[in-house]
Scaffold this motif. Structure first.
Motif, PDB file in Angstrom:
ATOM      1  N   ASN A  36      -0.495   1.736 -18.155  1.00  0.00           N
ATOM      2  CA  ASN A  36      -1.236   0.835 -19.037  1.00  0.00           C
ATOM      3  C   ASN A  36      -2.438   1.513 -19.697  1.00  0.00           C
ATOM      4  O   ASN A  36      -3.289   0.841 -20.264  1.00  0.00           O
ATOM      5  CB  ASN A  36      -1.706  -0.385 -18.236  1.00  0.00           C
ATOM      6  N   GLN A  37      -2.510   2.836 -19.618  1.00  0.00           N
ATOM      7  CA  GLN A  37      -3.620   3.562 -20.220  1.00  0.00           C
ATOM      8  C   GLN A  37      -3.116   4.427 -21.375  1.00  0.00           C
ATOM      9  O   GLN A  37      -1.955   4.828 -21.395  1.00  0.00           O
ATOM     10  CB  GLN A  37      -4.288   4.458 -19.172  1.00  0.00           C
ATOM     11  N   ASP A  38      -4.018   4.710 -22.328  1.00  0.00           N
ATOM     12  CA  ASP A  38      -3.639   5.691 -23.347  1.00  0.00           C
ATOM     13  C   ASP A  38      -3.695   7.081 -22.717  1.00  0.00           C
ATOM     14  O   ASP A  38      -4.170   7.265 -21.589  1.00  0.00           O
ATOM     15  CB  ASP A  38      -4.532   5.589 -24.585  1.00  0.00           C
ATOM     16  N   LEU A  39      -3.168   8.078 -23.432  1.00  0.00           N
ATOM     17  CA  LEU A  39      -3.004   9.409 -22.851  1.00  0.00           C
ATOM     18  C   LEU A  39      -4.337  10.017 -22.430  1.00  0.00           C
ATOM     19  O   LEU A  39      -4.440  10.631 -21.361  1.00  0.00           O
ATOM     20  CB  LEU A  39      -2.289  10.321 -23.856  1.00  0.00           C
ATOM     21  N   ASP A  40      -5.367   9.843 -23.252  1.00  0.00           N
ATOM     22  CA  ASP A  40      -6.667  10.414 -22.904  1.00  0.00           C
ATOM     23  C   ASP A  40      -7.199   9.818 -21.605  1.00  0.00           C
ATOM     24  O   ASP A  40      -7.648  10.537 -20.716  1.00  0.00           O
ATOM     25  CB  ASP A  40      -7.663  10.176 -24.047  1.00  0.00           C
ATOM     26  N   MET A  41      -7.134   8.494 -21.486  1.00  0.00           N
ATOM     27  CA  MET A  41      -7.651   7.844 -20.289  1.00  0.00           C
ATOM     28  C   MET A  41      -6.826   8.200 -19.056  1.00  0.00           C
ATOM     29  O   MET A  41      -7.373   8.391 -17.960  1.00  0.00           O
ATOM     30  CB  MET A  41      -7.673   6.326 -20.469  1.00  0.00           C
ATOM     31  N   SER A  42      -5.504   8.295 -19.219  1.00  0.00           N
ATOM     32  CA  SER A  42      -4.671   8.641 -18.058  1.00  0.00           C
ATOM     33  C   SER A  42      -4.975  10.052 -17.578  1.00  0.00           C
ATOM     34  O   SER A  42      -5.006  10.318 -16.372  1.00  0.00           O
ATOM     35  CB  SER A  42      -3.185   8.480 -18.382  1.00  0.00           C
ATOM     36  N   MET A  43      -5.235  10.977 -18.500  1.00  0.00           N
ATOM     37  CA  MET A  43      -5.599  12.334 -18.101  1.00  0.00           C
ATOM     38  C   MET A  43      -6.938  12.344 -17.360  1.00  0.00           C
ATOM     39  O   MET A  43      -7.116  13.064 -16.367  1.00  0.00           O
ATOM     40  CB  MET A  43      -5.665  13.251 -19.319  1.00  0.00           C
ATOM     41  N   ARG A  44      -7.879  11.535 -17.827  1.00  0.00           N
ATOM     42  CA  ARG A  44      -9.180  11.455 -17.149  1.00  0.00           C
ATOM     43  C   ARG A  44      -9.025  10.849 -15.753  1.00  0.00           C
ATOM     44  O   ARG A  44      -9.655  11.298 -14.777  1.00  0.00           O
ATOM     45  CB  ARG A  44     -10.162  10.621 -17.978  1.00  0.00           C
ATOM     46  N   THR A  45      -8.201   9.823 -15.638  1.00  0.00           N
ATOM     47  CA  THR A  45      -7.962   9.190 -14.337  1.00  0.00           C
ATOM     48  C   THR A  45      -7.358  10.188 -13.357  1.00  0.00           C
ATOM     49  O   THR A  45      -7.763  10.276 -12.190  1.00  0.00           O
ATOM     50  CB  THR A  45      -7.012   7.990 -14.501  1.00  0.00           C
TER      51      THR A  45
ATOM     52  N   LEU B  96      -1.599   5.327  -8.708  1.00  0.00           N
ATOM     53  CA  LEU B  96      -1.727   6.072  -9.961  1.00  0.00           C
ATOM     54  C   LEU B  96      -0.530   5.834 -10.875  1.00  0.00           C
ATOM     55  O   LEU B  96      -0.688   5.648 -12.086  1.00  0.00           O
ATOM     56  CB  LEU B  96      -1.876   7.568  -9.658  1.00  0.00           C
ATOM     57  N   SER B  97       0.666   5.829 -10.297  1.00  0.00           N
ATOM     58  CA  SER B  97       1.872   5.653 -11.114  1.00  0.00           C
ATOM     59  C   SER B  97       1.889   4.296 -11.806  1.00  0.00           C
ATOM     60  O   SER B  97       2.462   4.149 -12.890  1.00  0.00           O
ATOM     61  CB  SER B  97       3.126   5.809 -10.246  1.00  0.00           C
ATOM     62  N   ASN B  98       1.251   3.309 -11.203  1.00  0.00           N
ATOM     63  CA  ASN B  98       1.165   1.986 -11.835  1.00  0.00           C
ATOM     64  C   ASN B  98       0.042   1.920 -12.867  1.00  0.00           C
ATOM     65  O   ASN B  98       0.195   1.328 -13.931  1.00  0.00           O
ATOM     66  CB  ASN B  98       0.952   0.902 -10.771  1.00  0.00           C
TER      67      ASN B  98
ATOM     68  N   GLU C 155       0.814  -1.219   0.000  1.00  0.00           N
ATOM     69  CA  GLU C 155       0.000   0.000   0.000  1.00  0.00           C
ATOM     70  C   GLU C 155       0.849   1.271   0.000  1.00  0.00           C
ATOM     71  O   GLU C 155       0.591   2.216  -0.739  1.00  0.00           O
ATOM     72  CB  GLU C 155      -0.905  -0.019   1.244  1.00  0.00           C
ATOM     73  N   GLN C 156       1.885   1.294   0.846  1.00  0.00           N
ATOM     74  CA  GLN C 156       2.671   2.509   1.018  1.00  0.00           C
ATOM     75  C   GLN C 156       3.838   2.569   0.032  1.00  0.00           C
ATOM     76  O   GLN C 156       4.304   1.548  -0.471  1.00  0.00           O
ATOM     77  CB  GLN C 156       3.238   2.574   2.445  1.00  0.00           C
ATOM     78  N   PRO C 157       4.356   3.781  -0.226  1.00  0.00           N
ATOM     79  CA  PRO C 157       5.592   3.887  -0.991  1.00  0.00           C
ATOM     80  C   PRO C 157       6.731   3.157  -0.281  1.00  0.00           C
ATOM     81  O   PRO C 157       6.855   3.235   0.941  1.00  0.00           O
ATOM     82  CB  PRO C 157       5.853   5.397  -1.029  1.00  0.00           C
TER      83      PRO C 157
ATOM     84  N   LEU D  99      -0.507   9.544  -0.446  1.00  0.00           N
ATOM     85  CA  LEU D  99       0.708   8.809  -0.830  1.00  0.00           C
ATOM     86  C   LEU D  99       0.349   7.486  -1.509  1.00  0.00           C
ATOM     87  O   LEU D  99       0.900   7.133  -2.556  1.00  0.00           O
ATOM     88  CB  LEU D  99       1.575   8.541   0.401  1.00  0.00           C
ATOM     89  N   ALA D 100      -0.585   6.754  -0.886  1.00  0.00           N
ATOM     90  CA  ALA D 100      -0.977   5.450  -1.435  1.00  0.00           C
ATOM     91  C   ALA D 100      -1.643   5.598  -2.801  1.00  0.00           C
ATOM     92  O   ALA D 100      -1.369   4.820  -3.729  1.00  0.00           O
ATOM     93  CB  ALA D 100      -1.913   4.730  -0.459  1.00  0.00           C
ATOM     94  N   GLU D 101      -2.505   6.595  -2.940  1.00  0.00           N
ATOM     95  CA  GLU D 101      -3.187   6.816  -4.215  1.00  0.00           C
ATOM     96  C   GLU D 101      -2.197   7.221  -5.311  1.00  0.00           C
ATOM     97  O   GLU D 101      -2.326   6.813  -6.469  1.00  0.00           O
ATOM     98  CB  GLU D 101      -4.267   7.892  -4.071  1.00  0.00           C
ATOM     99  N   THR D 102      -1.201   8.027  -4.954  1.00  0.00           N
ATOM    100  CA  THR D 102      -0.206   8.446  -5.931  1.00  0.00           C
ATOM    101  C   THR D 102       0.625   7.254  -6.404  1.00  0.00           C
ATOM    102  O   THR D 102       0.946   7.131  -7.592  1.00  0.00           O
ATOM    103  CB  THR D 102       0.707   9.534  -5.338  1.00  0.00           C
ATOM    104  N   LYS D 103       0.944   6.346  -5.474  1.00  0.00           N
ATOM    105  CA  LYS D 103       1.663   5.131  -5.863  1.00  0.00           C
ATOM    106  C   LYS D 103       0.806   4.291  -6.813  1.00  0.00           C
ATOM    107  O   LYS D 103       1.303   3.823  -7.852  1.00  0.00           O
ATOM    108  CB  LYS D 103       2.030   4.315  -4.623  1.00  0.00           C
TER     109      LYS D 103
END
Length: 257
Positions: free
Chosen positions: A215-224, A209-211, A96-98, A203-207
């Motif tokens: 695996n997303q295209d640019l449009d989907m990653s921006m929406r996420t 998110l980085s994963n 969960e944590q960095p 912190l956990a959400e940012t970790k």
């Protein structure tokens, strides 16, 4: 829980996990791998821990596979041992944590793979890195290695089996910084304590998110990222931290006169 090969210290919302098998260069015997899995699964559930520092101390990280144990295996009966490694890898990678890795010495083969599962890596000048599986007629872990240093460099690391010093590991982007010998743990501990002051959930959400965005295209990653940002901005925690920062800046301006 009791652990024979791992030491745990929890202070200021930082859990420091130290591999402690110095007589074998912190080699990854089955019992060590089982303890890594249990430790990180346990820490992941602890709300008092915001950041984890993973190390083998100032002299070692891990020399890798315990070759005496591997030599006992037969191809038809290797499944349980292979699963041990991958459970340990996943416990670190998806904790969960960095997880900040502090590499004070050799991180070879399985030891190198463990450093790869961490979110951030720091090294001392005496650190050495090598994905030596090819030397032993074993296939390496390519993912997440290629995500960290790019596919071209990952192929070089995997196919040559070469040993890299800390400076070269920093140049290729595998480690974020190199500290003088003997100063690694103090330096990384400060980084971890500073990070641990931040909101644990953020912190956990940012970790995560980085994963996810890999695996997303640019449009989907921006929406996420928009959705996630919206779930935090304007929160009580956000307001409190803005107030604290503004008070700190005001005090600094007043001190300057």
């Amino acid at each position: 829980m009791s652990f024979q090969y791992l030491n745990l210290d929890v202070s200021e919302r930082v859990a420091t996990v130290t591999i402690n098998r110095p007589d074998k260069g912190n080699a990854l015997a089955p019992d060590v791998l089982e303890e890594v899995t249990r430790m990180f699964n346990d820490l992941g559930a602890r709300t008092d821990v915001h950041v984890i520092a993973f190390t083998g101390g100032e002299r070692y990280f891990s020399a890798g596979f315990d070759l005496n144990e591997i030599r006992k295996l037969e191809k038809v009966s290797n499944e349980a041992y292979t699963a041990l490694f991958h459970r340990a890898y996943r416990a670190v990678l998806f904790c969960e944590q960095p997880v900040i890795c502090a590499v004070g010495g050799a991180a070879i083969a399985g030891g190198f793979d463990l450093t790869m599962m961490c979110d951030i890596r720091y090294a001392s000048t005496r650190a050495k890195f090598g994905q030596r599986e090819i030397v032993l007629s074993l296939t390496p872990i390519m993912d997440p290695l290629w995500r960290i240093i790019g596919m071209g460099r990952a192929k070089e690391v995997a196919l040559t089996g070469r040993i890299y010093d800390a400076a070269e590991a920093e140049r290729m982007g595998y480690v974020s910084a190199v500290f003088p010998e003997g100063e690694l743990l103090t330096s990384v501990s400060k980084i971890a304590r500073d990070m641990a002051q931040y909101d644990r959930a953020c912190l956990a959400e940012t970790k995560r998110l980085s994963n996810v965005v890999l695996n997303q295209d640019l449009d989907m990653s921006m929406r996420t990222q928009e959705w996630l940002f919206r779930s935090y901005i304007g929160s009580e925690e956000n307001h409190q931290r803005i107030d604290a920062l503004q008070a700190q800046l005001a005090a600094a301006r007043k001190a300057k006169g």
